[in-house]
Design an enzyme around this catalytic site. Structure first.
Site, PDB file in Angstrom:
ATOM      1  N   LYS A 138       8.482  -3.272  13.674  1.00  0.00           N
ATOM      2  CA  LYS A 138       7.362  -2.790  12.864  1.00  0.00           C
ATOM      3  C   LYS A 138       6.014  -3.466  13.152  1.00  0.00           C
ATOM      4  O   LYS A 138       4.976  -2.992  12.673  1.00  0.00           O
ATOM      5  CB  LYS A 138       7.678  -2.963  11.364  1.00  0.00           C
ATOM      6  N   PRO A 144      10.750  -9.229  13.968  1.00  0.00           N
ATOM      7  CA  PRO A 144      10.780  -8.062  14.864  1.00  0.00           C
ATOM      8  C   PRO A 144      11.974  -7.127  14.681  1.00  0.00           C
ATOM      9  O   PRO A 144      12.041  -6.088  15.348  1.00  0.00           O
ATOM     10  CB  PRO A 144      10.828  -8.707  16.256  1.00  0.00           C
ATOM     11  N   TYR A 200      12.871   3.497   9.854  1.00  0.00           N
ATOM     12  CA  TYR A 200      12.750   3.102  11.270  1.00  0.00           C
ATOM     13  C   TYR A 200      11.707   3.970  11.981  1.00  0.00           C
ATOM     14  O   TYR A 200      10.918   3.470  12.781  1.00  0.00           O
ATOM     15  CB  TYR A 200      14.112   3.205  11.967  1.00  0.00           C
ATOM     16  N   HIS A 225      12.912   8.388  22.083  1.00  0.00           N
ATOM     17  CA  HIS A 225      14.270   8.001  21.670  1.00  0.00           C
ATOM     18  C   HIS A 225      14.615   8.732  20.376  1.00  0.00           C
ATOM     19  O   HIS A 225      13.897   8.636  19.388  1.00  0.00           O
ATOM     20  CB  HIS A 225      14.372   6.487  21.459  1.00  0.00           C
ATOM     21  N   TYR A 278      21.375  -2.672  18.230  1.00  0.00           N
ATOM     22  CA  TYR A 278      21.232  -3.860  17.395  1.00  0.00           C
ATOM     23  C   TYR A 278      22.641  -4.349  17.063  1.00  0.00           C
ATOM     24  O   TYR A 278      23.429  -3.593  16.484  1.00  0.00           O
ATOM     25  CB  TYR A 278      20.500  -3.524  16.088  1.00  0.00           C
TER      26      TYR A 278
HETATM   27  C1  PHB Z   1      11.569  -4.714  22.238  1.00  0.00           C
HETATM   28  O1  PHB Z   1      11.882  -3.837  23.060  1.00  0.00           O
HETATM   29  O2  PHB Z   1      10.925  -5.700  22.593  1.00  0.00           O
HETATM   30  C2  PHB Z   1      11.991  -4.574  20.823  1.00  0.00           C
HETATM   31  C3  PHB Z   1      12.572  -3.382  20.403  1.00  0.00           C
HETATM   32  C4  PHB Z   1      12.988  -3.248  19.106  1.00  0.00           C
HETATM   33  C5  PHB Z   1      12.829  -4.281  18.212  1.00  0.00           C
HETATM   34  C6  PHB Z   1      12.226  -5.469  18.619  1.00  0.00           C
HETATM   35  C7  PHB Z   1      11.813  -5.619  19.935  1.00  0.00           C
HETATM   36  O3  PHB Z   1      13.276  -4.145  16.935  1.00  0.00           O
END
Ligand code: PHB
Ligand code: APR
Length: 404
Positions: A301, A297, A395, A77, A205
């Site tokens: 990280k 989450p 990130y 990505h 997000y």
């Molecule tokens: C996930 O795909 O489970 C996931 C991805 C990004 C995050 C948290 C969880 O920041």
């Protein structure tokens, strides 16, 4: 009853991603190790967790020689979106970090790959172990446990506590020898996994007036979505339909219209926590991954931070055994903690920025004022290149510290 005795250089407690990765790296360096796991193998392999890997993690998996399926099935990505009240900004990771990216590949898959590779190499792992106990970790560590009615005793040079937040390793350090920093957030994440095509090619997000939402994925045909819910909520209150309805309200409008819904394969609520145990070491016992720290989450990280602990510990043990640097392992906690605090801060910041705090007071401020400050801060970071760079650099993951 007789006790079976074993000897190894490093006893590893826990067969999650931290323990498995460390075990492979040590084995590559000719350092013997035994893993002791409380749960059964199928349970460990069925756990659903996150799925965004930093380059540092990907490199370690390659070094450990367990990268073949990840390279085939994982998706690189180059960016992700932040949607602030419906307004999307793309964080172009590759452009903003001079060429870096992240890999989308589920923790469940990487755990399976590492477990199977360990079995193929014939490396010892004990599953379904009860009463796991550590003793004499300051001088001559011993690990004892019971498996299927048989008592076992492992003598070793070092113990790597890779047994997660609820494990025995951290609790083995006397209370007066550790400091625990903790923040529990007033909300959780309700996650849903489904065999439906992801709503977009990259992660989104979303900060909305109804709370946070995340659109993530595992593959071109499997999606992972999350909704911010009160920490007191019960997953039984959420039918699949209720989940999809709420998600549509939190996604930007054009995406909500394209969302493909379907039955859930898994649905659960996870609390959000920031936690650090200092130091991450007591004599010859090292805490690695979730045993030492938890991040919410929001910054993806958790697994990546576990990987940088593993990298640090592996390099220090390699120096001890293969380069006659006997004191190297004693530097573990100091080196690991520097990166841990960076990731803790970023995850806390992302969480503050993106969630709705349903309280009258947040961090000592009136909720309304706090919300306005956070909205204005996120707006500021997103509105110019330098701000986006700050987000992107963290990130993709800060570089691992060089160990000289
Ligand atoms: C996930 O795909 O489970 C996931 C991805 C990004 C995050 C948290 C969880 O920041
Ligand atoms: N004895 C032996 N094993 C134990 C014990 C114990 N007393 N207590 C827990 N375990 C095992 C758990 O069953 C689990 O398999 O230790 C393992 C810990 O694995 P994780 O919790 O997955 O922790 P870790 O390997 O550090 O993984 C890093 O990254 O995405 C995040 O939180 C997520 O699990 C993830 C973490």
């Amino acid at each position: 009853m007789t006790t079976q005795t074993h000897h190894t250089q490093v006893a590893i407690i826990g067969a999650g991603p931290s323990g498995l990765l460390l075990g492979h790296l040590l084995d590559q360096a000719g350092i013997s190790n035994i893993i002791v796991e409380r749960a059964d193998r199928d349970y460990v392999l069925a756990r659903i967790r996150a799925g965004i890997l930093e380059q540092g993690f990907v490199d370690l998996v390659k070094q450990a020689g367990v990268h073949h399926r990840m390279e085939k099935e994982g998706k690189v990505h180059h960016g992700f979106d932040i949607a602030l009240y419906g307004q999307r900004t793309r964080i172009d990771l590759t452009r903003l970090t001079d060429g870096q990216s992240v890999m989308c590949y589920g923790q469940t898959e990487i755990t399976r790959d590492m477990t199977e590779a360990r079995e193929q190499k014939g490396l010892p792992t004990f599953y379904t172990c009860h009463d796991v106990a550590l003793s004499d970790v300051q001088a001559s560590p011993v690990v004892t446990f019971e498996q299927n009615g048989q008592q076992h005793r492992i003598t070793c040079d070092y113990v790597a506590g890779c047994d997660g937040f609820h494990g025995v390793s951290r609790r083995t350090i006397p209370e007066h020898k550790r400091t625990e920093h903790e923040r529990v957030y007033p909300f959780g994440w309700l996650g849903l996994l489904s065999d439906t095509p992801p709503v977009a090619d990259e992660l989104i997000y979303c900060k909305t007036h109804r709370g946070f939402a995340l659109a993530s994925m595992r593959s071109d045909t499997r999606s992972r979505y999350y909704l911010q819910v009160p920490v007191t909520d019960d997953v039984k209150n959420w039918s699949d339909d209720a989940f999809w309805d709420e998600l549509k309200k939190r996604l930007p409008e054009d995406l909500a219209q394209q969302l493909v819904t379907g039955p859930s394969i898994e649905k659960s609520i996870a609390p959000l926590r920031s936690f650090v145990c200092e130091p991450m070491q007591y004599g010859k016992l090292f805490l690695v991954g979730d045993a030492a720290h938890i991040v919410p989450p929001t910054g993806a990280k958790g697994l990546n931070l576990a990987a940088s602990d593993v990298s640090t510990l592996y390099q220090l043990l390699d120096r001890h055994y293969n380069r006659q640097d006997k004191d190297a392992p004693y530097r573990y906690s100091e080196i690991a903690l520097r990166r841990v605090w960076h990731a803790e801060r970023f995850s806390w910041w992302m969480s503050n920025m993106l969630h709705d705090f349903d309280q009258t007071q947040v961090n000592g401020m009136e909720k309304l004022t706090f919300d306005r400050f956070m909205q204005s801060e996120l707006d500021f970071y997103l509105s110019h290149e330098e701000g986006q760079k700050v987000i992107a650099r963290q990130y993709v993951g800060l570089p691992y510290e060089a160990i000289d």
